[in-house]
Design an enzyme around this catalytic site. Structure first.
Site, PDB file in Angstrom:
ATOM      1  N   GLY A   8      21.541  18.769  16.103  1.00 11.24           N
ATOM      2  CA  GLY A   8      20.820  18.277  14.925  1.00 11.24           C
ATOM      3  C   GLY A   8      21.142  16.829  14.616  1.00 11.24           C
ATOM      4  N   PRO A   9      20.799  15.895  15.542  1.00 14.27           N
ATOM      5  CA  PRO A   9      21.137  14.479  15.324  1.00 14.27           C
ATOM      6  C   PRO A   9      20.159  13.793  14.362  1.00 14.27           C
ATOM      7  CG  PRO A   9      20.026  14.716  17.407  1.00 14.27           C
ATOM      8  CD  PRO A   9      20.131  16.102  16.830  1.00 14.27           C
ATOM      9  N   ALA A  11      20.257  12.409  10.051  1.00 17.98           N
ATOM     10  CA  ALA A  11      20.947  11.322   9.361  1.00 17.98           C
ATOM     11  C   ALA A  11      22.450  11.353   9.649  1.00 17.98           C
ATOM     12  CB  ALA A  11      20.677  11.418   7.862  1.00 17.98           C
ATOM     13  N   VAL A  12      23.089  12.479   9.354  1.00 13.27           N
ATOM     14  CA  VAL A  12      24.538  12.578   9.592  1.00 13.27           C
ATOM     15  C   VAL A  12      24.828  12.728  11.089  1.00 13.27           C
ATOM     16  CG1 VAL A  12      26.546  14.079   9.256  1.00 13.27           C
ATOM     17  CG2 VAL A  12      25.093  13.483   7.305  1.00 13.27           C
ATOM     18  N   GLY A  13      24.111  13.624  11.746  1.00  6.68           N
ATOM     19  CA  GLY A  13      24.369  13.866  13.168  1.00  6.68           C
ATOM     20  C   GLY A  13      24.090  12.641  14.029  1.00  6.68           C
ATOM     21  N   ASN A 103      26.895  20.197   3.723  1.00  7.38           N
ATOM     22  CA  ASN A 103      27.215  20.374   2.318  1.00  7.38           C
ATOM     23  C   ASN A 103      27.437  21.852   2.015  1.00  7.38           C
ATOM     24  OD1 ASN A 103      27.412  17.841   1.122  1.00  7.38           O
ATOM     25  ND2 ASN A 103      25.194  17.583   1.114  1.00  7.38           N
ATOM     26  N   LYS A 180      33.025  18.369  -3.889  1.00  3.58           N
ATOM     27  CA  LYS A 180      31.740  17.846  -3.394  1.00  3.58           C
ATOM     28  C   LYS A 180      30.594  18.706  -3.931  1.00  3.58           C
ATOM     29  CE  LYS A 180      29.090  15.172  -0.843  1.00  3.58           C
ATOM     30  NZ  LYS A 180      28.602  15.354   0.517  1.00  3.58           N
ATOM     31  N   GLU A 261      18.229  22.843   0.491  1.00  2.00           N
ATOM     32  CA  GLU A 261      19.545  23.496   0.613  1.00  2.00           C
ATOM     33  C   GLU A 261      19.954  24.063  -0.757  1.00  2.00           C
ATOM     34  OE1 GLU A 261      21.789  20.153   2.473  1.00  2.00           O
ATOM     35  OE2 GLU A 261      22.023  21.523   4.173  1.00  2.00           O
TER      36      GLU A 261
END
Ligand code: NAP
Length: 295
Positions: A8-9, A11-13, A103, A180, A261
């Site tokens: 799952g590349p 935003a974060v990946g 998250n 968080k 989410e």
């Protein structure tokens, strides 16, 4: 050579895959739903590029001899867990460690039956990043990642030693994850009224956010997190200090008509609260309203 697969590349990946690939001793594979040729991440240090191997199906990993790998990093959204599992089956061998960069407070749960606990690394991520196109990401801050102390956590941190991302092992991961979550649960207000962070300047909206966070604090404490009494005010102060135009991912997902989410960020407070006999009516209400709005 250390082999690393990022499932799952986005935003974060995409950000972590590009940084990890900057080290010659890392062989990075990205496991994609939407293929791309190269990764380009606009970072606070300048633009970095990478040409990881791109796998478009679990079968292609096996055919290409790319599995099992030393590390899997799961960076899909929580609502894409089912699609993630087929990749894991193809990537994981007896020595593979799996880090979950997501998250929420339930990082390990979906994977616990498949991966031994000592090889599973839950990660709290604070790397603000946005995707403009497949393989194209804006990383707004260098940010940080926190993982539990222990051999697997230390090994995960070592993967990032050459990067400006601060990766820290912590003795009390539960507290970090709930802190968080306290920030994230308040973001349901933005998603509900489709207004960015600046709406927290409004005292009425801020008080609804505080109520969501108070419930999160009560349930988090019952789960063993050490959360201070002034956390709701800290969260509001953070929102008020942020760029008033910044849009959280729940808000962005709703605005784009994507799944949200919601269960991982607010539903979890209701579910875990119920298990402790703690009511979380404000979180239950935002979950119900956002779900209804998506019908
Ligand atoms: N973005 C942030 O600033 C940020 C900060 C902290 C934490 N987080 C958390 O980090 C997690 C990831 O968020 P994100 O913002 O990086 O999400 P994102 O940009 O939407 O990236 C998710 C990626 O997963 C891919 N994907 C979905 N199903 C897949 C499958 N079956 N196989 C392969 N790839 C698949 C998507 O593919 P497509 O390209 O086809 O959509 C997308 O590239 C979330 O839990 C989020 O809450 C995000």
């Amino acid at each position: 050579m250390t082999s690393i697969a990022v499932i799952g590349p986005g935003a974060v990946g995409g950000t972590v895959a590009a940084w990890l690939a900057q080290k010659a001793e890392h062989a990075v594979t990205v496991c994609v739903r939407t293929p791309f040729e190269t990764l380009a991440v606009e970072t606070p240090e300048g633009t970095i590029t990478a040409t990881p191997r791109v796998a478009a199906s679990p079968q292609s990993l096996e055919d290409g001899g790319l599995s099992p790998v030393d590390w899997v990093l799961v960076t899909t959204k929580t609502y894409d867990t089912d699609g993630t599992m087929a990749w894991l089956d193809a990537l994981v061998g007896p020595e593979t460690r799996v880090a979950i960069l997501r998250n929420g407070v339930e990082h390990a749960e979906p994977f616990a039956g498949r991966i031994d606990a000592e090889r599973l690394v839950p990660a709290v991520v604070d790397i603000p990043a946005e995707r403009s196109a497949p393989g194209r990401v804006l990383q707004r801050r260098n940010g940080w990642i926190k993982v539990p102390a222990g051999a697997a956590g230390e090994a995960f941190a070592a993967l990032f030693a050459h990067t400006p991302i601060a990766v820290e092992t912590v003795a009390d991961f539960t507290t970090e994850a709930w802190k968080k979550l306290a920030l994230n649960c308040a973001g349901a207000v933005n998603a509900l009224i489709l207004k960015p962070a600046g709406v927290a300047q409004d005292e009425g909206a801020a008080e609804v956010m505080r109520t969501l966070v108070r419930e999160c604090v009560a349930v988090g404490r019952a789960e063993g997190a050490e959360l201070s009494d002034d956390l709701p005010d800290q969260v509001i102060a953070g929102y008020r200090a942020a760029d008033p135009g910044s849009v959280n991912s729940l808000h962005a997902d709703r605005a784009a008509g994507r799944p949200m989410e919601l269960d991982a960020r607010n539903g979890v407070i209701v579910r875990k609260g119920a298990a402790h006999g703690i009511a979380a009516p404000a979180n239950a209400m935002v979950v119900a309203l956002l779900n209804a709005a998506a019908l």
